[in-house]
Design a protein around this motif. Structure first.
Motif, PDB file in Angstrom:
ATOM      1  N   MET A  18       0.841  -1.178   0.000  1.00  7.75           N
ATOM      2  CA  MET A  18       0.000   0.000   0.000  1.00  7.75           C
ATOM      3  C   MET A  18       0.886   1.242   0.000  1.00  7.75           C
ATOM      4  O   MET A  18       1.903   1.282   0.666  1.00  7.75           O
ATOM      5  CB  MET A  18      -0.901  -0.031   1.238  1.00  7.75           C
ATOM      6  CG  MET A  18      -1.938   1.074   1.266  1.00  7.75           C
ATOM      7  SD  MET A  18      -3.074   0.869   2.641  1.00  7.75           S
ATOM      8  CE  MET A  18      -4.265  -0.186   1.869  1.00  7.75           C
ATOM      9  N   ALA A  19       0.505   2.249  -0.735  1.00  8.21           N
ATOM     10  CA  ALA A  19       1.293   3.474  -0.847  1.00  8.21           C
ATOM     11  C   ALA A  19       1.311   4.220   0.480  1.00  8.21           C
ATOM     12  O   ALA A  19       0.355   4.214   1.233  1.00  8.21           O
ATOM     13  CB  ALA A  19       0.708   4.371  -1.934  1.00  8.21           C
ATOM     14  N   ARG A  20       2.417   4.873   0.721  1.00  6.94           N
ATOM     15  CA  ARG A  20       2.575   5.667   1.930  1.00  6.94           C
ATOM     16  C   ARG A  20       2.809   7.107   1.519  1.00  6.94           C
ATOM     17  O   ARG A  20       3.778   7.406   0.857  1.00  6.94           O
ATOM     18  CB  ARG A  20       3.769   5.181   2.741  1.00  6.94           C
ATOM     19  CG  ARG A  20       3.623   3.798   3.256  1.00  6.94           C
ATOM     20  CD  ARG A  20       4.881   3.441   4.022  1.00  6.94           C
ATOM     21  NE  ARG A  20       4.921   2.034   4.288  1.00  6.94           N
ATOM     22  CZ  ARG A  20       4.338   1.468   5.339  1.00  6.94           C
ATOM     23  NH1 ARG A  20       3.695   2.188   6.196  1.00  6.94           N
ATOM     24  NH2 ARG A  20       4.414   0.178   5.523  1.00  6.94           N
ATOM     25  N   ASP A  21       1.925   7.951   1.934  1.00  4.25           N
ATOM     26  CA  ASP A  21       2.094   9.370   1.686  1.00  4.25           C
ATOM     27  C   ASP A  21       2.626  10.012   2.948  1.00  4.25           C
ATOM     28  O   ASP A  21       2.056   9.838   4.031  1.00  4.25           O
ATOM     29  CB  ASP A  21       0.769  10.021   1.277  1.00  4.25           C
ATOM     30  CG  ASP A  21       0.317   9.566  -0.098  1.00  4.25           C
ATOM     31  OD1 ASP A  21       1.189   9.345  -0.957  1.00  4.25           O
ATOM     32  OD2 ASP A  21      -0.891   9.434  -0.305  1.00  4.25           O
ATOM     33  N   ILE A  22       3.711  10.740   2.805  1.00  9.61           N
ATOM     34  CA  ILE A  22       4.309  11.438   3.941  1.00  9.61           C
ATOM     35  C   ILE A  22       3.668  12.815   4.024  1.00  9.61           C
ATOM     36  O   ILE A  22       3.673  13.565   3.056  1.00  9.61           O
ATOM     37  CB  ILE A  22       5.835  11.559   3.770  1.00  9.61           C
ATOM     38  CG1 ILE A  22       6.460  10.171   3.657  1.00  9.61           C
ATOM     39  CG2 ILE A  22       6.434  12.346   4.940  1.00  9.61           C
ATOM     40  CD1 ILE A  22       7.891  10.180   3.176  1.00  9.61           C
ATOM     41  N   ILE A  23       3.125  13.111   5.161  1.00 14.56           N
ATOM     42  CA  ILE A  23       2.505  14.404   5.388  1.00 14.56           C
ATOM     43  C   ILE A  23       3.417  15.197   6.316  1.00 14.56           C
ATOM     44  O   ILE A  23       3.707  14.763   7.434  1.00 14.56           O
ATOM     45  CB  ILE A  23       1.114  14.245   6.021  1.00 14.56           C
ATOM     46  CG1 ILE A  23       0.212  13.449   5.092  1.00 14.56           C
ATOM     47  CG2 ILE A  23       0.510  15.610   6.345  1.00 14.56           C
ATOM     48  CD1 ILE A  23      -1.040  12.939   5.736  1.00 14.56           C
ATOM     49  N   VAL A  24       3.890  16.341   5.846  1.00 14.46           N
ATOM     50  CA  VAL A  24       4.738  17.224   6.648  1.00 14.46           C
ATOM     51  C   VAL A  24       3.948  18.501   6.898  1.00 14.46           C
ATOM     52  O   VAL A  24       3.403  19.088   5.964  1.00 14.46           O
ATOM     53  CB  VAL A  24       6.067  17.548   5.932  1.00 14.46           C
ATOM     54  CG1 VAL A  24       6.886  18.540   6.746  1.00 14.46           C
ATOM     55  CG2 VAL A  24       6.864  16.277   5.689  1.00 14.46           C
ATOM     56  N   ARG A  25       3.906  18.908   8.151  1.00 15.23           N
ATOM     57  CA  ARG A  25       3.180  20.123   8.503  1.00 15.23           C
ATOM     58  C   ARG A  25       3.857  20.802   9.680  1.00 15.23           C
ATOM     59  O   ARG A  25       4.611  20.176  10.422  1.00 15.23           O
ATOM     60  CB  ARG A  25       1.728  19.809   8.845  1.00 15.23           C
ATOM     61  CG  ARG A  25       1.567  18.915  10.064  1.00 15.23           C
ATOM     62  CD  ARG A  25       0.107  18.602  10.362  1.00 15.23           C
ATOM     63  NE  ARG A  25      -0.014  17.676  11.466  1.00 15.23           N
ATOM     64  CZ  ARG A  25       0.051  18.009  12.748  1.00 15.23           C
ATOM     65  NH1 ARG A  25       0.232  19.265  13.101  1.00 15.23           N
ATOM     66  NH2 ARG A  25      -0.064  17.097  13.691  1.00 15.23           N
ATOM     67  N   GLN A  26       3.563  22.083   9.827  1.00 10.73           N
ATOM     68  CA  GLN A  26       4.060  22.810  10.989  1.00 10.73           C
ATOM     69  C   GLN A  26       3.278  22.325  12.199  1.00 10.73           C
ATOM     70  O   GLN A  26       2.053  22.279  12.174  1.00 10.73           O
ATOM     71  CB  GLN A  26       3.872  24.315  10.818  1.00 10.73           C
ATOM     72  CG  GLN A  26       4.402  25.084  12.008  1.00 10.73           C
ATOM     73  CD  GLN A  26       4.273  26.586  11.821  1.00 10.73           C
ATOM     74  OE1 GLN A  26       4.503  27.088  10.736  1.00 10.73           O
ATOM     75  NE2 GLN A  26       3.907  27.270  12.882  1.00 10.73           N
ATOM     76  N   LEU A  27       3.996  21.965  13.240  1.00  8.66           N
ATOM     77  CA  LEU A  27       3.327  21.522  14.455  1.00  8.66           C
ATOM     78  C   LEU A  27       2.795  22.723  15.215  1.00  8.66           C
ATOM     79  O   LEU A  27       3.385  23.801  15.199  1.00  8.66           O
ATOM     80  CB  LEU A  27       4.290  20.723  15.333  1.00  8.66           C
ATOM     81  CG  LEU A  27       4.812  19.415  14.724  1.00  8.66           C
ATOM     82  CD1 LEU A  27       5.696  18.684  15.722  1.00  8.66           C
ATOM     83  CD2 LEU A  27       3.675  18.520  14.262  1.00  8.66           C
ATOM     84  N   GLY A  28       1.678  22.514  15.880  1.00  6.81           N
ATOM     85  CA  GLY A  28       1.054  23.559  16.679  1.00  6.81           C
ATOM     86  C   GLY A  28       0.926  23.132  18.124  1.00  6.81           C
ATOM     87  O   GLY A  28       1.349  22.035  18.516  1.00  6.81           O
ATOM     88  N   ILE A  29       0.309  23.960  18.906  1.00  2.00           N
ATOM     89  CA  ILE A  29       0.194  23.717  20.336  1.00  2.00           C
ATOM     90  C   ILE A  29      -0.564  22.419  20.635  1.00  2.00           C
ATOM     91  O   ILE A  29      -0.290  21.753  21.631  1.00  2.00           O
ATOM     92  CB  ILE A  29      -0.423  24.941  21.059  1.00  2.00           C
ATOM     93  CG1 ILE A  29      -0.098  24.902  22.543  1.00  2.00           C
ATOM     94  CG2 ILE A  29      -1.891  25.075  20.787  1.00  2.00           C
ATOM     95  CD1 ILE A  29       1.376  25.044  22.841  1.00  2.00           C
ATOM     96  N   ALA A  30      -1.483  22.032  19.782  1.00  2.00           N
ATOM     97  CA  ALA A  30      -2.216  20.777  19.973  1.00  2.00           C
ATOM     98  C   ALA A  30      -1.299  19.559  19.873  1.00  2.00           C
ATOM     99  O   ALA A  30      -1.641  18.477  20.337  1.00  2.00           O
ATOM    100  CB  ALA A  30      -3.354  20.671  18.959  1.00  2.00           C
ATOM    101  N   ASP A  31      -0.124  19.737  19.272  1.00  2.00           N
ATOM    102  CA  ASP A  31       0.840  18.650  19.097  1.00  2.00           C
ATOM    103  C   ASP A  31       1.862  18.566  20.231  1.00  2.00           C
ATOM    104  O   ASP A  31       2.779  17.754  20.177  1.00  2.00           O
ATOM    105  CB  ASP A  31       1.601  18.842  17.772  1.00  2.00           C
ATOM    106  CG  ASP A  31       0.681  18.858  16.579  1.00  2.00           C
ATOM    107  OD1 ASP A  31       0.001  17.842  16.346  1.00  2.00           O
ATOM    108  OD2 ASP A  31       0.645  19.886  15.878  1.00  2.00           O
ATOM    109  N   LEU A  32       1.710  19.407  21.238  1.00  2.00           N
ATOM    110  CA  LEU A  32       2.724  19.517  22.296  1.00  2.00           C
ATOM    111  C   LEU A  32       3.065  18.171  22.919  1.00  2.00           C
ATOM    112  O   LEU A  32       4.235  17.803  22.998  1.00  2.00           O
ATOM    113  CB  LEU A  32       2.272  20.514  23.370  1.00  2.00           C
ATOM    114  CG  LEU A  32       3.236  20.744  24.531  1.00  2.00           C
ATOM    115  CD1 LEU A  32       4.561  21.326  24.038  1.00  2.00           C
ATOM    116  CD2 LEU A  32       2.605  21.672  25.568  1.00  2.00           C
ATOM    117  N   ASP A  33       2.092  17.424  23.358  1.00  2.00           N
ATOM    118  CA  ASP A  33       2.373  16.147  24.032  1.00  2.00           C
ATOM    119  C   ASP A  33       2.986  15.123  23.088  1.00  2.00           C
ATOM    120  O   ASP A  33       3.954  14.443  23.444  1.00  2.00           O
ATOM    121  CB  ASP A  33       1.109  15.597  24.690  1.00  2.00           C
ATOM    122  CG  ASP A  33       0.682  16.430  25.887  1.00  2.00           C
ATOM    123  OD1 ASP A  33       1.557  17.064  26.527  1.00  2.00           O
ATOM    124  OD2 ASP A  33      -0.531  16.460  26.183  1.00  2.00           O
ATOM    125  N   ALA A  34       2.437  15.005  21.865  1.00  2.00           N
ATOM    126  CA  ALA A  34       2.983  14.046  20.900  1.00  2.00           C
ATOM    127  C   ALA A  34       4.415  14.410  20.535  1.00  2.00           C
ATOM    128  O   ALA A  34       5.285  13.539  20.436  1.00  2.00           O
ATOM    129  CB  ALA A  34       2.110  13.997  19.649  1.00  2.00           C
TER     130      ALA A  34
END
Length: 182
Positions: free
Chosen positions: A1-17
């Motif tokens: 299965m194809a894998r698409d890499i998603i790159v994005r600017q992290l925000g405050i909601a991503d703090l714990d991860a």
């Protein structure tokens, strides 16, 4: 299965991860980072809040995260953060034309799938849009040949070598200094 890499600017909601992935990288590869696991843990996730709030992104201070859209084999949760990289611009007047790549890490289960390249390509594209920024620098452990090869393939050039750049326990690690000119 194809894998698409998603790159994005992290925000405050991503703090714990982000913090959990950062701790994992520090634990797995202590020779690759200037901050130790214990130091990061003691400072806690709040140390990253100002950057993740995004107010300084246009000025050259941000953290990007990568996830895989679909794992297909059950080893990765869809959308899970599997890689990160940050950019920190110099703040003093005479150094504002430079920024540093920081906290580059790709989880072992995502290694070899182009995540590191996608993160760095996105970082360099964004860096090129930062007004007045002319070069992006990084420090890489001299023993990390895979990372150095990736950096060179993207156009980074070595400009120095620091002997015993970092000490982890009783072991010293040399580092290579590299730059990418925008």
């Amino acid at each position: 299965m194809a894998r698409d890499i998603i790159v994005r600017q992290l925000g405050i909601a991503d703090l714990d991860a982000y913090f959990q992935l950062r701790l994992r990288g520090l634990a797995e590869h202590p020779e690759a980072f200037g901050k130790s696991y214990a130091e990061a843990l003691a400072s806690g996730p709040e140390q990253y809040r100002p950057t993740l709030e995004g107010r300084t992104a246009d000025e050259g201070r941000f953290i990007l995260g990568a996830s895989l859209e679909d794992s297909g084999d059950g080893t990765l949760r869809e959308g899970a953060l599997v890689g990160t990289v940050g950019l920190i611009r110099e703040q003093n007047e005479r150094g504002r034309h430079k920024a540093s790549v920081v906290a580059m890490y790709v989880a072992s289960e995502a290694a070899g799938r182009g995540v590191g390249r996608a993160l760095l390509e996105a970082l360099l594209a964004r860096a090129a849009r930062v007004d007045g920024l002319r070069q992006v620098q990084l420090v890489v452990s001299s023993t990390n040949l895979a990372a150095r090869g990736l950096y060179e393939s993207l156009g980074f050039v070595a400009y120095g070598h620091e002997r015993e750049s970092m000490r982890v326990g009783d072991t010293f690690y040399d580092a290579d200094l590299m730059a990418y000119f925008l």
